[in-house]
Design an enzyme around this catalytic site. Structure first.
Site, PDB file in Angstrom:
ATOM      1  CE  LYS A 105       1.269   5.320  24.449  1.00 14.63           C
ATOM      2  NZ  LYS A 105       2.456   5.329  23.567  1.00 14.63           N
ATOM      3  CG  ASP A 131       2.888  11.320  22.426  1.00 13.16           C
ATOM      4  OD1 ASP A 131       3.194  12.273  23.167  1.00 13.16           O
ATOM      5  OD2 ASP A 131       3.683  10.405  22.114  1.00 13.16           O
ATOM      6  CE  LYS A 168       4.866  11.602  19.432  1.00 11.64           C
ATOM      7  NZ  LYS A 168       5.915  10.576  19.535  1.00 11.64           N
ATOM      8  CG  ASP A 225       0.850   7.127  21.289  1.00  5.45           C
ATOM      9  OD1 ASP A 225       1.283   6.000  20.990  1.00  5.45           O
ATOM     10  OD2 ASP A 225       1.458   7.899  22.054  1.00  5.45           O
ATOM     11  CG  ASP A 238       7.775  11.432  22.129  1.00  3.10           C
ATOM     12  OD1 ASP A 238       8.323  11.291  21.032  1.00  3.10           O
ATOM     13  OD2 ASP A 238       6.548  11.258  22.279  1.00  3.10           O
ATOM     14  CD  GLU A 262       3.620   9.286  25.431  1.00  2.78           C
ATOM     15  OE1 GLU A 262       2.924   8.459  24.816  1.00  2.78           O
ATOM     16  OE2 GLU A 262       4.719   9.668  25.000  1.00  2.78           O
ATOM     17  NE  ARG A 304       8.760   4.163  27.765  1.00  4.81           N
ATOM     18  CZ  ARG A 304       9.783   3.923  26.937  1.00  4.81           C
ATOM     19  NH1 ARG A 304      10.966   3.648  27.427  1.00  4.81           N
ATOM     20  NH2 ARG A 304       9.607   3.973  25.636  1.00  4.81           N
TER      21      ARG A 304
END
Length: 607
Positions: A377, A382, A389, A399, A459, A461, A463
């Site tokens: 990933k 993010d 968030k 992330d 959020d 995102e 996946r």
């Protein structure tokens, strides 16, 4: 468990994302032109001087441009001390930390000169066997040192018995014994190797010894040379070397002046006396440490330095230093649109830097026995998107932890050239930002296998980016097995804490391989369930899937979502590293995942 994947190849793709919509300003056009001037050709090594491996500083290739990150008043600009963005454009390259500069060698036994001339002599000591009463007498190097110091080492062990337990605590060190003989000053330390006769966990013990050595070097001023003598026993020399270098890692890229942390400044050499070890252990351990250091650099980097473009440049540099065994291909937005990667491109649509899809290919020497893919990933930052968030957003630079581990593993593989397995390293790099072009809750995105996805939460995102990366690894690469690593959910930390990752796979053999690699490397993981009944949570009323499930079991539903993008019978594993990727106390990355991946890769080419 057999994964059920409903295919929709007969469904015509909806329009994915128009390129013109992504270029709505002249600034964006300039940025995009700079990115796409390097078409998705194969990048071969030899085009640029290779960067430093471990212990050598190489000047960055990025232009140290004028930056707006400081200044005395309105419009003032100062010369940047590290490559970063300018007002008109993003950063294009990330500097790598140079590492401590010293030589390392391994010998079966220390010579008399090595032991006598070292400014720090470290003696490994096994404790009493489990169930034994009291300590055995000193033997080998420890006995020689005790005789040389007139019994001072034995006295020190007696004084430290509570903490050191005569060597039974692996990695524990005695206080430093200082001697001055014949005009030569020397420091002597005993390091515990655990109870005698114990061979289980030898790699873990060796890692603790390496960490203890690094701690001694950091804390003891003026150490110029280190000599280590270990007794006969089970030792993992590469692991010791890796942990020694990792323990001396420091990230000074964004510090100046007195804030620069000096580590092992005067250290020139480390000689390791390890019975049964060979010189190749140094190269293997150092290469692994270099991969871990790069992983930490990537995660530690601020988001105005690390973005999809600079991450892609990092991948190109890895290929450049591979000695011809690794090639790098970077797909731009148009290339991704041609492949129908609507889930991935949807996430990156609102960011200043467009998505960069990174594909590194390692071709081993000799015969190829297996083709595998490692997917990471690659969210360089993010914000949460429109589901913004509300806490700890400043930590969301980590992330990219999955992609950092993948790049670190690639760097190690590029240096060690493991035989037998063709390895593909895949990263769908993007940034999840907020803007007038960003994707929204209730949007429907279309992945490259035709699956439609209703957005329940922007959020969730990671996946979405992984969905298209997995389809690419499965269909375009044709990998026989796929391992994916990501900081995917906070829910996994609720289940397992911050000390281990969660492992989801329906393939028992693959699970056993990864659990074994975790045990060997000390990077703990725990296999988690994939209950079919939880699929109900990610069903959509208007599309094939939702990108979020219910309130509970979020780490499981995330794993189930990913299964929809890999052929049902193909060995595939998802490793959620959200817990161990970051050290909250130290405020730095841990480098988790590199050693696990490298160990697993090394076993794929074996019969």
């Amino acid at each position: 468990m057999v994964r059920t994947v409903r295919r929709t190849t007969s469904r015509p793709h909806f329009p994915v994302l128009a390129l013109s919509a992504m270029l709505s300003s002249r600034t964006a056009v300039r940025a995009f032109a700079a990115v796409t001037s390097r078409r998705p050709a194969v990048f071969r090594p030899g085009s640029a001087a290779p960067p430093a491996f471990v212990g050598r500083r190489t000047p960055t290739t990025a232009v140290r441009a004028v930056s707006t990150r400081g200044g005395g008043g309105d419009g003032d600009a100062v010369a940047s001390s590290f490559p970063t963005w300018t007002f008109d454009g993003p950063c294009r390259s990330m500097e790598w930390s140079p590492g401590a500069d010293f030589s390392t060698s391994v010998v079966p036994k220390l010579g008399a000169d090595d032991a006598a001339s070292a400014s720090l002599l470290v003696v490994g000591l096994y404790g009493p066997a489990e169930g034994a009463d009291g300590a055995d007498g000193l033997s080998g190097a420890a006995a020689d040192v005790d005789a040389e110091t007139g019994g001072a080492l034995a006295a020190l062990l007696a004084e430290s018995v509570k903490e050191f337990k005569n060597g039974s605590v692996a990695g524990a060190a005695t206080p430093v014994l200082r001697t001055f003989v014949g005009g030569v000053s020397r420091r002597i330390v005993a390091v515990g190797l655990g109870p005698a006769g114990t061979t289980d966990g030898a790699s873990t013990v060796s890692g603790k010894v390496g960490s203890a050595l690094a701690k001694l070097v950091r804390e003891e001023n003026g150490v110029t040379s280190v000599a280590v003598e270990l007794p006969d026993g089970a030792h993992d020399a590469p692991r010791l070397v890796t942990e020694l270098h990792k323990g001396l890692y420091v990230d000074n890229r964004y510090r100046t002046g007195k804030n620069v942390v000096e580590v092992a400044v005067g250290l020139k050499s480390v000689v390791l006396g390890i019975p049964g070890a060979d010189a190749a252990a140094v190269g293997t351990g150092t290469a692994l440490a270099a991969g871990v250091a790069l992983c930490m650099d990537v995660v530690n980097a601020p988001p105005n330095v690390l973005n999809p473009a600079s991450m892609a440049e990092t991948a190109r540099r890895i290929a450049d230093m591979s000695g011809g065994t690794m090639q790098c291909k970077v797909l731009n937005v148009a290339d991704c649109e041609q492949r129908g990667m609507g889930a991935y491109l949807g996430v990156g649509r609102g960011a200043e830097v467009p998505p960069h899809f990174i594909h590194l290919t390692y071709t081993p020497p000799g015969d190829i026995k297996r083709k595998v893919a490692i997917v990471g990933k690659g969210l360089t930052f993010d914000t949460g998107g429109y589901n913004i968030k509300v806490a700890a957003m400043e930590l969301m630079k980590f992330d990219c932890g999955g992609s950092a581990a993948v790049l670190g593993a690639a760097r190690t593989v590029a240096a060690t050239h493991p035989p037998g397995a063709e390895v593909h390293f895949v990263i769908a790099a993007a940034e999840n930002s907020i803007g007038d072009r960003a994707y929204r809750p209730s949007d429907v995105l279309i992945a490259s296998n035709g699956k439609t996805i209703e957005i329940g939460n922007t959020d969730a995102e990671g996946r979405l980016t992984l969905a298209d990366a997995l389809v690419y690894a499965d269909r375009e690469i044709g990998a026989a097995s796929i391992v994916e690593m990501s900081t995917l959910t906070g829910a996994v930390m609720v289940s397992l804490g911050q000390g281990m990752s969660g492992l989801w796979t329906a393939d028992d053999a693959l699970a056993q391989e990864l659990v074994a690699s975790a045990a060997t490397t000390g990077e703990q993981t725990w296999r988690m369930p994939l209950p079919e009944e939880y699929e109900e949570q990610i069903k959509s009323k208007i599309a094939d899937l939702k990108n979020v499930g219910g309130r509970y079991g979020g780490a499981i539903t995330a794993a189930l979502f990913l299964n929809h993008f890999v052929e049902a019978k193909k060995p595939f594993a998802h490793v959620d590293i959200a817990g161990p990727v970051w050290n909250d106390g130290a405020g730095v990355a841990t480098g988790y995942g590199v050693r696990l991946l490298v160990d697993w890769i090394g076993k794929q080419g074996k019969d």
